[in-house]
Design an enzyme around this catalytic site. Structure first.
Site, PDB file in Angstrom:
ATOM      1  N   ASP A  76     -17.936  16.217  17.059  1.00  0.00           N
ATOM      2  CA  ASP A  76     -19.162  16.979  16.887  1.00  0.00           C
ATOM      3  C   ASP A  76     -19.524  17.794  18.124  1.00  0.00           C
ATOM      4  OD1 ASP A  76     -19.699  14.673  18.365  1.00  0.00           O
ATOM      5  OD2 ASP A  76     -20.910  13.753  16.801  1.00  0.00           O
ATOM      6  N   ASN A 131     -28.780   3.850  14.407  1.00  0.00           N
ATOM      7  CA  ASN A 131     -29.116   3.899  12.973  1.00  0.00           C
ATOM      8  C   ASN A 131     -27.871   3.881  12.083  1.00  0.00           C
ATOM      9  OD1 ASN A 131     -28.018   6.427  13.350  1.00  0.00           O
ATOM     10  ND2 ASN A 131     -29.852   7.580  12.770  1.00  0.00           N
ATOM     11  N   HIS A 154     -25.208   5.924  12.437  1.00  0.00           N
ATOM     12  CA  HIS A 154     -24.507   7.191  12.241  1.00  0.00           C
ATOM     13  C   HIS A 154     -23.112   7.152  12.862  1.00  0.00           C
ATOM     14  CE1 HIS A 154     -26.402   9.204  16.084  1.00  0.00           C
ATOM     15  NE2 HIS A 154     -25.189   8.770  16.380  1.00  0.00           N
ATOM     16  N   GLU A 212     -25.945  11.348   9.756  1.00  0.00           N
ATOM     17  CA  GLU A 212     -27.130  10.497   9.809  1.00  0.00           C
ATOM     18  C   GLU A 212     -27.314   9.756   8.476  1.00  0.00           C
ATOM     19  OE1 GLU A 212     -28.383  10.054  12.608  1.00  0.00           O
ATOM     20  OE2 GLU A 212     -28.900  11.872  13.706  1.00  0.00           O
TER      21      GLU A 212
HETATM   22  C1  F6R Z   1     -20.439  11.216  19.691  1.00  0.00           C
HETATM   23  C2  F6R Z   1     -20.893  10.820  18.369  1.00  0.00           C
HETATM   24  C3  F6R Z   1     -21.985   9.813  18.164  1.00  0.00           C
HETATM   25  C4  F6R Z   1     -21.980   8.666  19.166  1.00  0.00           C
HETATM   26  C5  F6R Z   1     -23.147   7.711  18.891  1.00  0.00           C
HETATM   27  C6  F6R Z   1     -23.211   6.587  19.901  1.00  0.00           C
HETATM   28  O1  F6R Z   1     -19.443  12.198  19.606  1.00  0.00           O
HETATM   29  O2  F6R Z   1     -20.384  11.333  17.424  1.00  0.00           O
HETATM   30  O3  F6R Z   1     -21.880   9.283  16.853  1.00  0.00           O
HETATM   31  O4  F6R Z   1     -20.768   7.977  19.081  1.00  0.00           O
HETATM   32  O5  F6R Z   1     -24.342   8.422  18.914  1.00  0.00           O
HETATM   33  O6  F6R Z   1     -23.510   7.110  21.144  1.00  0.00           O
HETATM   34  P1  F6R Z   1     -23.420   6.215  22.471  1.00  0.00           P
HETATM   35  O7  F6R Z   1     -21.981   5.896  22.656  1.00  0.00           O
HETATM   36  O8  F6R Z   1     -23.939   7.115  23.561  1.00  0.00           O
HETATM   37  O9  F6R Z   1     -24.262   5.019  22.215  1.00  0.00           O
END
Ligand code: F6R
Length: 242
Positions: free
Chosen positions: A68, A136, A138, A143
């Site tokens: 992303d 959450n 995702h 989401e």
């Molecule tokens: C990042 C992504 C997100 C993160 C998620 C967890 O490219 O796609 O899904 O993996 O938000 O983020 P952290 O690792 O910072 O807790």
């Protein structure tokens, strides 16, 4: 069925994560990796850089596709995922920049940008997709509520996700409202998936993930249907599992 590996702490999680990725790189002539940003994979990237520096791992033939990218910030912005990937990994290994693919959501026509990235994903088969998980549930920026058959799209970020990511920006107003992300269906096409979960802040998330209930309210739950998904969880994140 998810294969769950519980490790002591973030350092051990990073070592184990890097070991699995390094094996995928070594087993394939032209390895294709799906990569993630965020806090979870940083230690793993550091371990991979260490292996590269020691001469035991080359990224020469590796291609990568990132999950992303934020909309509305340039690739030079220190919080862009383009910048993150170069800072955390690509600048420190022998990766060929021509093989790096990161969603680009800075164009005027976001729908065309999504189609271009999605078409590129359809041309390849990702050997290993690395994932973190949002509190959450995702994955990528899919989401809660995102259909499981979703392909690359522009998503309005959940308010909780913007709050979670505020720590990287000066204020909440600077956190982008939208991002371009691989869809859940793109993620599920990978041959192998590796998810990293660390820290007490994810303990409730782990309970929900491991409950086994598959629902679009908790996007990562679909991983139970993937044939080869490994989840590495450290003790702090595993603490609420009885
Ligand atoms: C990042 C992504 C997100 C993160 C998620 C967890 O490219 O796609 O899904 O993996 O938000 O983020 P952290 O690792 O910072 O807790």
């Amino acid at each position: 069925m998810l294969k769950v590996i519980v490790v002591k702490d973030y350092a051990e999680l990073s070592k184990k994560g890097a070991e699995i990725i390094a094996n995928t790189i070594k087993e394939n002539e032209k390895p294709i990796l799906g990569l993630a940003t965020g806090s979870s994979p940083i230690g793993t990237y550091q371990e991979l850089i260490k292996m590269h520096n020691e001469g035991s791992l080359s990224f020469k033939n590796v291609s990568s596709y990132n999950l992303d990218e934020y909309c509305g910030i340039s690739i030079e912005h220190p919080q862009s995922y383009y910048y993150f990937m170069h800072e955390q990994l690509f600048n420190h290994v022998d990766m060929d920049e021509a093989n790096v693919h990161i969603p680009s959501a800075s164009g005027q026509d976001l729908e065309a940008d999504c189609k271009k990235y999605n078409d590129a994903l359809h041309q390849v088969e990702i050997d290993l997709q690395l994932l973190g998980i949002g509190s959450n549930g995702h994955i990528g920026f899919n989401e809660p509520g995102t259909p499981f058959d979703q392909e690359t799209f522009v998503v309005k970020l959940a308010e909780g996700t913007r709050q979670d990511n505020k720590r990287f920006f000066n204020s909440i107003d600077e956190v982008p409202t939208h991002a371009m992300t691989m869809g859940i269906n793109n993620i599920m096409q990978a041959k192998k998936i590796l998810m990293l979960i660390s820290g007490s802040g994810k303990a409730d998330t782990v309970v929900r993930l491991l409950s086994g209930e598959i629902t679009t309210d908790f996007p990562a739950s679909i991983l139970h249907n993937h044939p080869d998904c490994t989840v590495i969880i450290d003790e702090a994140a595993y603490a609420k599992i009885k």
